[in-house]
Design a protein around this motif. Structure first.
Motif, mmCIF file in Angstrom:
data_model
loop_
_atom_site.group_PDB
_atom_site.id
_atom_site.type_symbol
_atom_site.label_atom_id
_atom_site.label_comp_id
_atom_site.label_asym_id
_atom_site.label_seq_id
_atom_site.Cartn_x
_atom_site.Cartn_y
_atom_site.Cartn_z
ATOM 1 N N LYS A 224 75.017 20.586 45.632
ATOM 2 C CA LYS A 224 76.285 19.986 45.221
ATOM 3 C C LYS A 224 77.389 21.034 45.039
ATOM 4 N N MET A 225 77.045 22.301 45.247
ATOM 5 C CA MET A 225 78.015 23.380 45.049
ATOM 6 C C MET A 225 78.006 24.350 46.232
ATOM 7 N N CYS A 226 77.972 23.758 47.437
ATOM 8 C CA CYS A 226 78.122 24.496 48.704
ATOM 9 C C CYS A 226 76.875 25.248 49.137
ATOM 10 N N ALA A 227 75.767 25.143 48.411
ATOM 11 C CA ALA A 227 74.531 25.821 48.762
ATOM 12 C C ALA A 227 73.614 24.870 49.528
ATOM 13 N N PRO A 228 72.495 25.370 50.054
ATOM 14 C CA PRO A 228 71.567 24.495 50.775
ATOM 15 C C PRO A 228 70.894 23.471 49.861
ATOM 16 N N THR A 229 70.294 22.476 50.479
ATOM 17 C CA THR A 229 69.464 21.537 49.733
ATOM 18 C C THR A 229 68.162 22.223 49.338
ATOM 19 N N GLY A 230 67.512 21.681 48.303
ATOM 20 C CA GLY A 230 66.194 22.161 47.916
ATOM 21 C C GLY A 230 66.173 23.345 46.985
ATOM 22 N N ILE A 231 67.330 23.751 46.461
ATOM 23 C CA ILE A 231 67.377 24.852 45.501
ATOM 24 C C ILE A 231 68.177 24.405 44.286
ATOM 25 N N GLY A 232 67.656 24.678 43.104
ATOM 26 C CA GLY A 232 68.353 24.335 41.873
ATOM 27 C C GLY A 232 68.028 25.340 40.794
ATOM 28 N N VAL A 233 68.555 25.097 39.615
ATOM 29 C CA VAL A 233 68.408 26.054 38.515
ATOM 30 C C VAL A 233 68.057 25.318 37.228
ATOM 31 N N LEU A 234 67.122 25.872 36.520
ATOM 32 C CA LEU A 234 66.874 25.506 35.126
ATOM 33 C C LEU A 234 67.211 26.710 34.281
ATOM 34 N N TYR A 235 68.269 26.591 33.475
ATOM 35 C CA TYR A 235 68.555 27.596 32.458
ATOM 36 C C TYR A 235 67.904 27.135 31.162
ATOM 37 N N GLY A 236 67.264 28.065 30.480
ATOM 38 C CA GLY A 236 66.721 27.768 29.171
ATOM 39 C C GLY A 236 66.798 28.989 28.279
ATOM 40 N N LYS A 237 67.001 28.792 26.995
ATOM 41 C CA LYS A 237 66.976 29.920 26.071
ATOM 42 C C LYS A 237 65.608 30.583 26.121
ATOM 43 N N GLN A 238 65.619 31.902 26.114
ATOM 44 C CA GLN A 238 64.403 32.650 26.395
ATOM 45 C C GLN A 238 63.268 32.298 25.442
ATOM 46 N N LYS A 239 63.558 32.165 24.171
ATOM 47 C CA LYS A 239 62.488 31.874 23.207
ATOM 48 C C LYS A 239 61.830 30.534 23.507
ATOM 49 N N LEU A 240 62.620 29.543 23.884
ATOM 50 C CA LEU A 240 62.057 28.237 24.200
ATOM 51 C C LEU A 240 61.188 28.321 25.446
ATOM 52 N N LEU A 241 61.685 29.004 26.476
ATOM 53 C CA LEU A 241 60.916 29.125 27.718
ATOM 54 C C LEU A 241 59.625 29.903 27.503
ATOM 55 N N GLU A 242 59.679 30.906 26.652
ATOM 56 C CA GLU A 242 58.474 31.696 26.390
ATOM 57 C C GLU A 242 57.389 30.854 25.734
ATOM 58 N N ASP A 243 57.794 29.893 24.927
ATOM 59 C CA ASP A 243 56.822 29.064 24.219
ATOM 60 C C ASP A 243 56.317 27.888 25.057
ATOM 61 N N MET A 244 56.941 27.647 26.210
ATOM 62 C CA MET A 244 56.566 26.525 27.061
ATOM 63 C C MET A 244 55.490 26.930 28.064
ATOM 64 N N GLU A 245 54.661 25.948 28.436
ATOM 65 C CA GLU A 245 53.636 26.170 29.448
ATOM 66 C C GLU A 245 54.182 25.821 30.830
ATOM 67 N N PRO A 246 53.723 26.503 31.871
ATOM 68 C CA PRO A 246 54.136 26.133 33.226
ATOM 69 C C PRO A 246 53.698 24.717 33.557
ATOM 70 N N VAL A 247 54.351 24.121 34.553
ATOM 71 C CA VAL A 247 53.967 22.783 35.005
ATOM 72 C C VAL A 247 53.347 22.823 36.400
ATOM 73 N N GLU A 248 53.469 23.963 37.081
ATOM 74 C CA GLU A 248 52.810 24.156 38.369
ATOM 75 C C GLU A 248 52.000 25.442 38.307
ATOM 76 N N PHE A 249 50.815 25.373 38.873
ATOM 77 C CA PHE A 249 49.903 26.504 38.773
ATOM 78 C C PHE A 249 49.471 26.941 40.175
#
Length: 406
Positions: A224-249
């Motif tokens: 939606k911002m002039c880039a290719p399809t199939g790429i996106g971004v998840l920004y998260g505060k580092q402490k929250l991301l560190e405490d989260m488990e991956p969803v793909e292994f």
């Protein structure tokens, strides 16, 4: 801002559709791509194509440099504190599902609340429905004002001490409403909740400073911002991301694997299992360079003038209903009386004008508007007043055609 020069950078715009010069008014669904993005992706595949991180050969090193260089460009673009907070995903949908699955399911329980609004895209609604069902949490909605805006007073009334997640779109893909996410984040944090922002319609069109917004997660899509399809971004505060488990292994995201247990890489790679979207990231980096060269302030100003001009022109048409607030992002959603929006879009397409028609992945909002579907014209930096004039002429022809039919 030289719109004529910008248009020259988009090869797809220089064609005829059904015998008419193309007018592309569907950028909220996906934007067109400038030549430098196309060239960057092409050059990657022609010269640097290799997997990243694992190889020590020259192509692998060059690919890794481009991939991680794109991450740094994203970090600067949204003012994240660290590249560890920038996760590459397939898009906004994947990013929101990651938060709803990895964070929400691990932290919510019966009696907790998830607060959203009726204007949400299905991608910021269904994941929270599923999280609520999985954890016993309650899904609550902030009511909308009559013009489709959100009142902070209603947010304060809806968010309680039991609220654990507030998830709201930055910009409505139907109404064009620009939500006060910074103020909503303050309210969420006052009650101990986290703030999740669907930025699919925000990041392409306005400056985003995640630290200033105070959000805990911010998501957006490259296409939606002039880039290719199939790429996106998840920004998260580092402490929250560190405490989260991956969803793909699998590959890439592991640190050490033995027969019965495994450990994960550090951020951001623990959330990027498998071969990543390398060419997409390269294209996203090139798109960010392009947008920065134009200037996000210039894009905002241009789109605001275009939205105002569109509203002024559309109001000259008898029998048109326009949905959403007066102050809006660069899109206008409407219906012609007694004409189904799919018919409207079909007639416009015959004139070479591309608009979106349907429920826009926002069926609860359609119900709130008391319609089954709408037509939507959405603009970007390459659109101009002539495009709007063509749209108005096309709508007048649509009314004339269906007036003759009936």
């Amino acid at each position: 801002m030289d719109v004529k020069a910008i248009r020259e950078q988009f090869p797809i715009l220089h064609q005829e559709v059904n015998g008419h010069p193309l007018v592309y008014l569907d950028s909220s669904a996906t934007s067109q791509k400038p030549r430098q993005v196309i060239d960057a992706v092409n050059a990657y595949y022609k010269e640097d194509n290799s997997n990243v991180h694992r190889g020590v050969h020259t192509l692998g090193s060059r690919a890794t440099d481009q991939y991680e260089g794109a991450r740094e460009k994203v970090r600067r673009f949204i003012n994240a504190a660290s590249t560890a907070e920038v996760i590459f995903t397939r898009g906004t949908t994947t990013s929101l599902n990651t938060v709803a699955y990895s964070y929400a399911r691990a932290n919510l329980k019966a009696g907790d609340e998830i607060v959203i609004t009726p204007m949400e895209h299905h991608s910021n609604l269904i994941p929270w429905q599923q999280a609520a069902k999985a954890t016993g949490a309650t899904l609550k909605y902030v009511s909308l004002q009559r013009d489709g805006t959100v009142s902070l007073a209603d947010v304060r009334e809806t968010v309680t001490e039991n609220t654990k997640v507030v998830a709201i779109t930055h910009v409505s893909n139907v109404l064009g409403t620009i939500n006060p996410v910074k103020e909503i984040a303050d309210i969420a944090h006052q009650h101990g909740a986290i703030m999740v922002v669907d930025g699919a319609q925000g990041a392409p069109h306005m400056e985003v400073d995640v630290q200033d917004l105070g959000c805990d997660f911010y998501t957006f899509s490259g296409h939606k911002m002039c880039a290719p399809t199939g790429i996106g971004v998840l920004y998260g505060k580092q402490k929250l991301l560190e405490d989260m488990e991956p969803v793909e292994f699998g590959g890439e995201m592991i640190d050490f694997v033995n027969l019965y247990d495994s450990t994960w890489k550090e951020l951001p790679w623990k959330f990027e299992g498998g071969t990543p979207i390398i060419a997409g990231a390269v294209g996203l980096g090139a798109a960010i360079d392009f947008l920065n060269d134009v200037g996000m302030d210039n894009i905002i100003d241009h789109e605001q003038r275009l939205a105002d001009y569109t509203m002024e022109k559309l109001r000259t048409i008898d029998g048109i209903s326009i949905y959403g607030p007066e102050e809006r992002a660069a899109l206008v959603t409407f219906n012609l009386d007694d004409v189904h929006p799919h018919d409207t879009a079909t007639v416009l397409d015959a004139e070479g004008i591309a608009v979106r028609a349907g429920h826009h992945c926002a069926q609860p909002l359609m119900k709130w508007l008391d319609v089954t579907a709408t037509a939507r014209a959405s603009f970007y930096l390459y659109n101009n007043e002539e495009d709007v004039d063509r749209l108005v002429d096309g709508l007048l022809k649509t009314k004339e055609y269906f007036g003759d039919v009936f």
